[in-house]
Structures are given as C-alpha cells and as structure tokens.
Write an enzyme that holds these catalytic residues in place. Structure first.
Site, mmCIF file in Angstrom:
data_model
loop_
_atom_site.group_PDB
_atom_site.id
_atom_site.type_symbol
_atom_site.label_atom_id
_atom_site.label_comp_id
_atom_site.label_asym_id
_atom_site.label_seq_id
_atom_site.Cartn_x
_atom_site.Cartn_y
_atom_site.Cartn_z
ATOM 1 C CE LYS A 11 0.580 -3.910 -43.935
ATOM 2 N NZ LYS A 11 -0.350 -5.018 -43.713
ATOM 3 C CE LYS A 24 11.268 19.899 -10.427
ATOM 4 N NZ LYS A 24 10.006 20.353 -11.018
ATOM 5 C CB SER A 83 12.780 23.124 -14.488
ATOM 6 O OG SER A 83 11.995 24.305 -14.521
ATOM 7 C CG ASN A 113 12.057 17.890 -13.855
ATOM 8 O OD1 ASN A 113 11.925 17.974 -12.631
ATOM 9 N ND2 ASN A 113 11.841 18.900 -14.669
ATOM 10 C CG HIS A 156 -1.649 -1.229 1.487
ATOM 11 N ND1 HIS A 156 -2.889 -1.534 0.993
ATOM 12 C CD2 HIS A 156 -1.250 -2.311 2.208
ATOM 13 C CE1 HIS A 156 -3.242 -2.749 1.391
ATOM 14 N NE2 HIS A 156 -2.259 -3.250 2.129
ATOM 15 C CE1 TYR A 212 -5.277 -8.676 -46.374
ATOM 16 C CE2 TYR A 212 -6.819 -7.963 -48.073
ATOM 17 C CZ TYR A 212 -5.766 -7.691 -47.221
ATOM 18 O OH TYR A 212 -5.210 -6.436 -47.193
HETATM 19 N N1 ARG Z 1 -1.410 -3.867 -48.552
HETATM 20 C C1 ARG Z 1 -2.211 -5.000 -48.294
HETATM 21 C C2 ARG Z 1 -2.263 -5.279 -46.788
HETATM 22 O O1 ARG Z 1 -1.495 -4.753 -46.101
HETATM 23 C C3 ARG Z 1 -1.659 -6.187 -49.006
HETATM 24 C C4 ARG Z 1 -2.668 -7.243 -49.290
HETATM 25 C C5 ARG Z 1 -3.649 -6.764 -50.295
HETATM 26 N N2 ARG Z 1 -4.499 -7.796 -50.731
HETATM 27 C C6 ARG Z 1 -5.591 -7.569 -51.482
HETATM 28 N N3 ARG Z 1 -6.272 -8.583 -51.809
HETATM 29 N N4 ARG Z 1 -5.950 -6.354 -51.774
HETATM 30 O O2 ARG Z 1 -3.109 -6.001 -46.316
#
Ligand code: ARG
Length: 463
Positions: free
Chosen positions: A330, A288, A282, A290, A161, A322
């Site tokens: 990504k 300071k 600072s 920090n 605590h 897909y």
């Molecule tokens: N740039 C696409 C992705 O990142 C690649 C795959 C695209 N596939 C498709 N059937 N359009 O997913």
C-alpha cells in the site's frame, strides 16, 4: 476470561497481547486508513449479499448498513479514533461498528476474511487511481494541444544527440508528447480493465461453505465479475504492479519533457519563458528565475520507479496464498500515485502558462546548418545525384560555411557550384527553414499542415 490486552478480533487463542514492537511492525492503520471508503463500501456490499442469500437476517443487515454509514460519517468528519492495537482499517471499522450497533456487528465477517477484504479494498482504490491518472493525462494533453495549435508553424531546431538536426515545428514537438501521453492513458485504461474483477468472497484462500453470491457483490462494487480462483484472488497484486508500471512509464515521459523545459528555459536557449507561477527565485542571486517545478518533475521518476522496484521485490518468491509481506504494497502505491498526480498537475500548469519565444526558436532553427538534409535532398531530386554523393557534396558545403563562419544560405552561388556544378539558384528555395518544414508532409511529418491535422484529430477525440 479474556485478557483485555488481547486483540479483540483474533485474540481467542492468545494468552497475552503483543509486544509493543510487534504492534509497531504489524500495524498498517497509519497508512491503510486511506482505504476507509473502499472498506466500508465492500462491507456494505457484503452485508447486503449476506442478507439476500439468507446467511444473516435482514434486521442484522439493516443494523450493519446503518452502522457503517455512521462510521463513514465519523471518519469523514474527522471524529474517528484510529487505533494501532486494532492493526488495520478493516478491524478499526469493524470494532467501531460493534460499539455503534452492538451484537449484529459480529455477523458482518461471516464468509469473509481480511484477505479477500484487503484485496477488494485495494483493487477499488487502485481502480480509482487509474481513472485519476487518465483524467490528469487528458488535462495535460489539452494544455499541449493549445500550445501546438498556437505554434503549428513556428519553426525550431529538431535535435538528435541534442545537436541541431533538422528544423521542426513547435506544434510538432508538442504533439509528440500528446501521443506519448495517449499511450500512457491506454496503459492505465488497460490495467483498469484487467483489475476490475472482484476478489470478495474468496474468503481466506479457499472460498467458503456459505451459500454466498459473489456475482452480487461484484456488481454492487462496479466489478465486471468475480475472480474465478480464490487462491489467485487473495494473493496476487499484479494489478498494483501494473499500475506502478504504467506510472513509471508515464513518469519517464514527464521527466524527459521536464528536462527539455529546464534546457529550453535557460539563458543559453531561451526557447520558452516559464510563468512566475511555476518558477522560483534564488535567495542570493537576484536575477535568477529557476524552473524548480520542471526539475522536481524530472526527479519524481526516482520515487515512482523506487516504489515499483520495492513492490516487485516484495512479490517475487511469495508462495500462495496470502502472506503478510503483501501489506507492504500500500505505501508504495499510495506514494507513487500521489507523486504522479502531483507531477501531472504541475506539468499541466507549467505547460498552460509557458510562453514559447517564437523569434528565438526560429533563430536557433536557422543556425547549425539545419537545412543540410534539404540541400542534399535537392541534389538528389533536381540534379539526379545518388543520395550518398549528395550527402558528400553537402558535407563539403557545410565545411565551407563553417570555415567562413556563415550559414548555408549565406554561401554565394559561385561557392555552391565550386563544390558541385549542377547546383543552380533554385537551391536557395530549400535552404529556408519555413520551406524545409513545409516540405515534410509525409504522414506524421513536421509540416504545419500535418500538425494542424493531428491537432484537429486529437481535439475531436478529447475536446
Ligand atoms: N492489513 C493487512 C494487509 O494489508 C490485511 C490483511 C491481513 N490478513 C491476515 N491474514 N493477517 O495485508
């Protein structure tokens, strides 16, 4: 006749090129160019396999191989013009290959789709990130081990605590993080193992009629085996979710430790002094210093967890196989990986450079009645009291010390016996913090000997 605004890769059935806004929402090249090395490695493996199985000629395969190497060196040398009209890394590389080698480039995409291509590239990229995370975590463990070894017997308050609970050792506290990070490493290693199967050859979703050799491409890319179901291969991103999940847990550990460093470096605690290299000043308050790095590490979990939530949300409810939604995987993973690696590096630098203030740690350990449990344990052990009675008597002694404004060892023997007659002079032997920590020899306990054993064990494991 083809309109030159049409997409060169898939424009056959289209009468017109895409609207500028369509292009903007559709293109991923601005971020997926990071996959260029994986994309080219995947294409090289694919082309070699196409030749080995007689699907394309050796001559074409050789031209493709050479051409891909040229494209690779162009990208690495910063001499590659990425095009948004070509959408993504896959089509940018292939289009450039065609410019470099001409007609044979058109054979590379035989028995392949961007769907298995991107799944392959991304797996390879995330696999590398697992390795990088493990490496970064090992470096941090080493910095913690050095701290633990130096301060295996330095006493500090242990908290529950955030109130003083029992004395512990600095080394023990450092080693707690070594353990957490070891589990983080095993999560990345485990995820890596599971993701190390090749989607390549799953083609668009159903496999292909060409006599491809998926085991060959899998091996060439360092995968353990080809994935057994083509629908699964192109449509799951659980490997990315696992990476993000491991990253989130790791970031939570880093954030907790960062919070401790922020508290410990404050003027009120002064448990540690952070180096100038990992502190900032600072612009208005000259005194300071920090702990900005610690604060930022504490905060980075927000981004990493945010990325994980984003991708989980993208993936839920997507029908097989897909869908373009998956292109959103990504940026989340890139950002989380970059953030995690930076946080690990900053934490490692900070821990390696920081100085624990031994005297302040011990002073703090001595205050706050940190050895009250030792006193109660003494009453159980030496005077035969049931623990609950011992707890009660100790509570009365703490109240007495509090009233007097002193600590437990400052109470006289008369005051002690006034609370419980069986107390003897021997009680003072357990009220010292050194004795307290030395006595906690149970496996995994805070005793300096235990800490040294753990340090030795970990040093043997990770060097
Ligand atoms: N740039 C696409 C992705 O990142 C690649 C795959 C695209 N596939 C498709 N059937 N359009 O997913």
């Amino acid at each position: 006749m083809t309109d030159k605004t049409q997409n060169a890769m898939w424009g056959g059935r289209f009468a017109a090129g895409p609207d500028a806004i369509m292009e903007a929402i559709n293109a991923s090249i601005s971020f997926d160019k990071r996959l260029y090395a994986q994309d080219i490695a995947g294409s090289r493996a694919h082309a070699a396999m196409l030749a080995a199985t007689g699907i394309i000629s050796d001559k074409d395969a050789e031209a493709i191989r050479e051409g891909l190497l040229t494209v690779l060196s162009e990208i690495e040398g910063g001499n590659f013009a990425f095009s948004t009209a070509l959408e993504d890394i896959h089509m940018n590389v292939e289009a450039r290959l065609k410019e470099v080698i001409g007609a044979p480039a058109g054979r590379l995409h035989t028995a392949r789709s961007r769907n298995d291509q991107v799944a392959t590239d991304f797996r390879l990229w995330v696999r590398d990130q697992c390795d990088a995370a493990i490496e970064g975590l090992t470096a941090l463990q080493k910095a913690l081990l050095a701290q633990a070894e130096a301060g295996a017997d330095w006493v500090m308050p242990g908290f529950t605590h955030l109130q003083t609970a029992q004395p512990v050792t600095w080394g023990h506290h450092m080693m707690a993080y070594v353990e957490m990070l070891a589990r983080d490493k095993s999560r990345f290693a485990d995820a890596r193992k599971r993701m190390n199967e090749s989607p390549l050859g799953a083609a668009a979703l159903a496999g292909t009629g060409f006599p491809i050799d998926r085991a060959m491409t899998a091996k060439a890319l360092g995968f353990d085996r080809p994935m057994a179901n083509s629908l699964d291969a192109v449509s799951d991103r659980d490997f990315a979710l696992e990476f993000l999940s491991a990253a989130v847990i790791c970031a939570v550990h880093l954030s907790r430790f960062a919070e401790e460093l922020v508290i410990w470096s404050s003027a009120q605690f002064r448990f540690v002094t952070l180096s100038d290299r990992f502190s900032t000043g600072s612009s208005i308050m000259p005194q300071k210093k920090n702990p900005d790095a610690a604060e930022l590490i504490r905060a980075k979990i927000g981004r990493i967890l945010g990325s994980a939530v984003a991708l989980f949300t993208v993936m839920k409810g997507l029908p097989l196989a897909y869908s373009k939604d998956m292109q959103e995987d990504k940026e989340q993973v890139f950002d989380a990986a970059d953030t995690l690696m930076l946080a690990l590096a900053a934490m490692t630098g900070m821990v390696a450079d920081m100085t624990a203030n031994r005297a302040n740690l011990e002073k703090a350990a001595l205050s706050g009645f940190s050895t009250a449990t030792d006193l109660a344990d003494w009453l159980v052990r030496e005077a035969g009291l049931p623990f609950r009675d011992a707890h009660h008597a100790t509570g009365a002694l703490v109240a007495l010390a509090e009233k007097k404004g002193c600590d437990l060892p400052d109470l006289s023997i008369g005051e002690m016996t006034s609370v419980h007659p069986s107390i003897t002079q021997d009680i003072y032997s357990v009220l010292g913090v050194q004795n307290s920590v030395a006595s906690r020899k149970s496996y995994g306990g805070t005793a300096p000997d235990q800490v040294r054993e753990q340090v030795a064990r970990w040093k043997a494991l990770i060097g």
